[in-house]
Design a protein around this motif. Structure first.
Motif, PDB file in Angstrom:
ATOM      1  N   MET A  26      95.160 -37.862  40.628  1.00 55.76           N
ATOM      2  CA  MET A  26      94.069 -36.906  40.463  1.00 55.76           C
ATOM      3  C   MET A  26      93.802 -36.624  38.989  1.00 55.76           C
ATOM      4  O   MET A  26      92.661 -36.419  38.573  1.00 55.76           O
ATOM      5  N   LEU A  27      94.872 -36.639  38.195  1.00 55.92           N
ATOM      6  CA  LEU A  27      94.711 -36.469  36.750  1.00 55.92           C
ATOM      7  C   LEU A  27      93.856 -37.590  36.175  1.00 55.92           C
ATOM      8  O   LEU A  27      92.966 -37.356  35.349  1.00 55.92           O
ATOM      9  N   GLY A  28      94.124 -38.825  36.604  1.00 60.48           N
ATOM     10  CA  GLY A  28      93.330 -39.949  36.122  1.00 60.48           C
ATOM     11  C   GLY A  28      91.937 -39.983  36.707  1.00 60.48           C
ATOM     12  O   GLY A  28      90.965 -40.281  35.999  1.00 60.48           O
ATOM     13  N   TYR A  29      91.811 -39.666  37.999  1.00 61.04           N
ATOM     14  CA  TYR A  29      90.495 -39.647  38.638  1.00 61.04           C
ATOM     15  C   TYR A  29      89.531 -38.688  37.938  1.00 61.04           C
ATOM     16  O   TYR A  29      88.319 -38.937  37.883  1.00 61.04           O
ATOM     17  N   ALA A  30      90.061 -37.583  37.422  1.00 61.52           N
ATOM     18  CA  ALA A  30      89.197 -36.580  36.791  1.00 61.52           C
ATOM     19  C   ALA A  30      88.496 -37.120  35.555  1.00 61.52           C
ATOM     20  O   ALA A  30      87.422 -36.636  35.188  1.00 61.52           O
ATOM     21  N   ASP A  31      89.081 -38.132  34.923  1.00 55.53           N
ATOM     22  CA  ASP A  31      88.487 -38.681  33.703  1.00 55.53           C
ATOM     23  C   ASP A  31      88.028 -40.124  33.870  1.00 55.53           C
ATOM     24  O   ASP A  31      87.566 -40.744  32.920  1.00 55.53           O
TER      25      ASP A  31
END
Length: 369
Positions: free
Chosen positions: A226-231
């Motif tokens: 989710m951390l990567g998906y956000a960016d």
């Protein structure tokens, strides 16, 4: 033109790793007299191992590489190369000098020379890649794949596999630190009136059920996703990120198990709860390929909050504690502590990052204010 670079915080974090590895265990500081720089003109050490030579040489290569990139992208121009050589050299000289005051460490001119050589190799590698245009291609790749404000998330994503290297009682279950924190605070506050303020557990902690373990595994994988998906906004690129993170997670967990239990048991941690958790994480990650960035940050916040709550209510097994002796008595003694701290702190730093991202105003409303 100067620009923000993830290489700067990564170089600082790697410098912290070098400091930890060079001064561990930070005990027994004393002054024995004599010249602190006498080791510079001393004869070369008679006894050395290939592991020590390679560790001292290779250990400084990433530091020189990251320092050069960070300074270059910060607008230092040609001076970036010279300062990138100087900074690791000064750090190594300072640490070798400080080893005079530690009874378990011996300063060495050979170590200093190898450290400086490693820093120079890292700077030369950065210069070579810059001349080939690789760094410009990386900059363009980063602009195409990640949001402009992705500096913090890139640093956290880069550190996540290293946080998994320390053995975990639940696969990918970072942040299980309450027992250790409780012991430290209790010892510090003993015989003081503040001891009663601690929220000590009145009953024995109950081990996690297999289903709860599977949930922790799933949430531990979904947090960096989710951390990567956000960016990373494009669904196709999120799919690539999903595969890359899962492979890095499997590699880090397998490597950790191999060092702890031996190469024959590298995949002993892959039991039914772990398989179920990984399958659930993969399915949720596929179902959320089109999730908006703010919803990704909210999901990151929820995943971390639930996993930390579950993990820190569960005890660490005695068998797991015994297995850590392999780390603490082997060649990785200088690194096991820092990887443990990464495993403890990563989810809490990511939690603060998620809170800041969720409460941050959208770009349009920021401009209005």
């Amino acid at each position: 033109m100067a620009s923000r670079s993830s290489a700067i915080p990564l170089s600082l974090l790697f410098a912290a790793l070098v400091v930890y590895a060079s001064l561990y265990p930070f005990e027994g500081w004393r002054w024995s007299g004599g010249q602190v720089w006498a080791f510079l003109s001393a004869p070369l050490p008679r006894y050395w191992t290939k592991f020590d030579v390679s560790a001292n040489l290779v250990g400084y290569v990433p530091l020189g590489f990251l320092a050069a990139l960070g300074l270059l992208r910060s607008g230092w121009g040609r001076w970036a190369w010279w300062f990138a050589v100087l900074l690791p050299a000064m750090l190594s000289l300072s640490l070798e000098t400080l080893q005079n005051f530690l009874p378990m460490r011996v300063p060495s001119n050979l170590d200093l020379g190898l450290n400086i050589a490693g820093g120079v190799l890292g700077v030369c590698l950065a210069w070579f890649l810059e001349r080939l245009g690789v760094m410009r291609q990386w900059t363009q790749f980063r602009r195409n794949w990640f949001a402009p404000q992705a500096h913090g998330s890139l640093v956290l994503l880069a550190l996540w596999p290293f946080a998994l290297l320390y053995p975990l009682s639940v696969p990918f279950g970072l942040g299980q630190a309450w027992e250790q924190l409780e012991e430290v605070l209790s010892s510090l506050l003993v015989d003081t009136p503040f001891l009663v303020w601690l929220p000590l557990q009145s009953e024995a902690a109950v081990p996690l059920s297999p289903l709860a373990q599977a949930l922790c595994v799933a949430l531990g994988l979904l947090a960096p996703l989710m951390l990567g998906y956000a960016d990373v906004h494009a669904p196709s690129r999120r799919l690539v990120l999903l595969v890359a993170l899962l492979l890095s997670a499997l590699g880090a967990a397998g490597f950790s198990a191999a060092m702890t239990y031996g190469p024959d048991h590298a995949w002993a941690w892959v039991d039914m709860p772990a398989l179920l958790g990984m399958a659930v994480a993969a399915l949720v990650a596929l179902a959320t390929l089109r999730l908006p960035p703010r919803a990704c940050h909210v999901s990151l916040l929820l995943a971390l909050a639930v996993s930390l709550s579950l993990l820190n209510r569960a005890p660490v097994s005695a068998y797991f504690d015994q297995s850590l002796n392999v780390w603490e008595q082997g060649r990785f003694i200088r690194f096991h502590g820092l990887s443990q701290w990464l495993g403890w702190l990563w989810p809490f730093v990511a939690l603060m990052y998620a809170v800041r991202a969720v409460t941050r105003l959208p770009a349009g409303r920021q401009a209005d204010h």
